[in-house]
Scaffold this active site. Structure first.
Site, PDB file in Angstrom:
ATOM      1  N   ASP A  88      34.060  39.167  44.213  1.00 40.19           N
ATOM      2  CA  ASP A  88      34.151  37.766  43.802  1.00 40.19           C
ATOM      3  C   ASP A  88      33.946  37.676  42.296  1.00 40.19           C
ATOM      4  OD1 ASP A  88      31.408  38.543  44.442  1.00 40.19           O
ATOM      5  OD2 ASP A  88      30.848  36.496  43.929  1.00 40.19           O
ATOM      6  N   GLU A 152      28.474  37.756  45.311  1.00 39.68           N
ATOM      7  CA  GLU A 152      27.409  38.095  44.377  1.00 39.68           C
ATOM      8  C   GLU A 152      27.179  36.994  43.354  1.00 39.68           C
ATOM      9  OE1 GLU A 152      25.416  39.519  40.835  1.00 39.68           O
ATOM     10  OE2 GLU A 152      27.484  38.824  40.955  1.00 39.68           O
TER      11      GLU A 152
END
Length: 468
Positions: A88, A152
């Site tokens: 991400d 994250e």
């Protein structure tokens, strides 16, 4: 010798390596609204599909864990070493000049695109470290598992979900920070202070104070609206607060005076590197000849708790330090004051010696004494530490020194990484001490390909040493 083999291998596979990073970077994977079976939306899920497709094509064992994370195993069996990376990315801005965020472009040895440095490039570096060992026929006795996550940047709920049902490996590192080794991460305390009071019509008065956009950033701008004093009158007090280092301006506006404060932004873990516009503004407001009121008293109380220049929590009664992690830091990052209520968001990076007794309880008591309420949901997130003399940390440092020719050391940071919750987890790469600023989280993010290929060699050697 493995070191020479790895150097030759990555020199021969440079373009292939760039192509696979580019394939991942081309997928826009900032967190989006959840979809059925895809907790972080379509983008992160698509990035995970692509990563597992690439790894599967290399002959590794892959598994999609409900689009929270994906796992890539060198061989069957429990892992001796987990490597944590993420797919991400943070949202993009509109200031990109070299290329568009999801159109990766190689320029002068730098690969540009969102996620090249954070953390798709490092994820592929770890994958290629495994591939190199496989292609070179290096036999491992124990398994290494690359875990690629999808959340994250927004709290690491992906990793928390994975480890609910999977045991931690004896050793874990994340290539999502810096070399040599980050073995200590301070704890955090994000405190929300509030107060409610009856509006006072007495003049002069403060109508509003607003500053800050998010926690973890020392704000560089603050605006206050004052009623009952002219801009010229307010300006006569600016010289009294010149020691703050902030710049003040005032303008008459809609029957009131709008005061603006310009400071210097900084990361909340290093408040001394900035000039906090909120605390500078509170210093000025304390000097103005304002009518007494409950709201004014609460604002002055906040100023007493966070006096300008005190980024160590001295006034709050929580200043502390230890030899390993260094001093606690405390920053006032967001303020919203109105005629009837006040809320202030704060960010404390707590030393290893911090506990609920010497931090949380002290802050609650101090807030109550000043007429402020510290939200019950404000709790201490414990610090993280892996001893520097552990065999695992020493192995990482040895490999780093061997491949870079530079002295390695275990360091402490004020922030938290992907391994913060893991007992034997440390951050290891991918930024070197000499690396150029790669604009991480900013426009024109890039990664130096030569440096990332060196990371590949370092990771491969670590895997071979720990799992061989």
């Amino acid at each position: 010798m493995l070191k020479q083999q790895l150097a030759e291998y990555f020199a021969a596979h440079r373009q292939e390596f760039i192509d696979d990073i580019s394939a991942l970077v081309a997928v826009q994977s900032d967190r989006q609204p959840p979809l059925p079976g895809k907790p972080y939306g379509e983008g992160p899920a698509a990035a995970l599909d692509k990563a597992l497709e690439i790894a599967g094509g290399m002959g590794f064992i892959t598994q999609n864990h409900d689009y929270y994370v994906g796992t890539i195993d060198f061989m069957p069996g429990d892992a001796e070493l987990d490597i944590l990376a993420h797919l991400d990315v943070v949202p993009v801005g509109d200031g990109w000049t070299v290329t568009q965020p999801f159109a990766p472009k190689l320029v002068d040895g730098k690969l540009y695109g969102r996620g090249t440095a954070d953390d798709k490039g490092p994820a592929v570096a770890a994958l290629y470290a495994m591939k190199a060992l496989k292609d070179l026929g290096i036999q491992l006795k124990k398994n290494v598992r690359l875990i690629v996550g999808c959340d994250e940047e927004c709290g690491s709920s992906d990793i928390a979900q994975y480890y609910k049902t999977h045991a931690e490996a004896p050793c874990t590192f994340s290539p999502d920070a810096e070399f040599p080794v980050i073995n200590t991460e301070k704890g955090s305390f994000q405190g929300l202070y509030t107060a409610s009071y009856t509006e006072s019509a007495a003049l002069p008065r403060i109508v509003s104070v607003k500053a800050g956009t998010k926690l973890n950033v020392v704000p560089d701008r603050c605006t206050a609206v004052v009623e009952g004093l002219t801009a010229a009158q307010c300006e006569t007090y600016f010289s009294k607060v010149s020691a703050t280092g902030a710049a003040f301006t005032a303008a008459d506006k809609d029957g009131c005076t709008e005061i603006s404060c310009k400071g210097v932004s900084a990361h909340a873990s290093t408040p001394d590197k900035g000039c906090n516009a909120i605390t500078a503004m509170l210093t000025l407001l304390a000097e103005l000849p304002l009518a007494d009121s409950e709201g004014h008293q609460r604002l002055l109380a906040l100023g007493k708790l966070f006096p300008h220049g005190d980024g160590l929590g001295k006034a709050a009664g929580v200043a502390m330090s230890d030899e390993i992690s260094g001093p606690l830091t405390y920053s006032l990052d967001i303020l919203d004051y109105s005629l009837t209520k006040l809320s202030a968001d704060t960010d404390c990076r707590a030393s290893l010696c911090a506990t609920d007794e010497n931090l949380t309880n002290v802050l609650r008591k101090k807030a109550a004494e000043l007429g402020l309420t510290l939200d019950e949901a404000s709790v201490l997130r414990p610090p993280h530490h892996v001893p520097a003399d552990s065999p695992f940390v020493q192995k990482l440092l040895w490999v780093y020194e061997d491949y870079t020719g530079r002295k390695g050391e275990a360091v402490a940071i004020g922030g938290g990484t992907y391994v913060h919750r893991l007992k034997n987890g440390v951050a290891f790469g991918c930024s070197f001490p000499w690396s150029e600023d790669c604009h991480m989280h900013g426009d024109d993010e890039f990664v130096q390909i030569d440096e990332l290929l060196l990371c590949c060699q370092i990771f491969a050697q670590v895997i071979a040493d720990i799992c061989g």
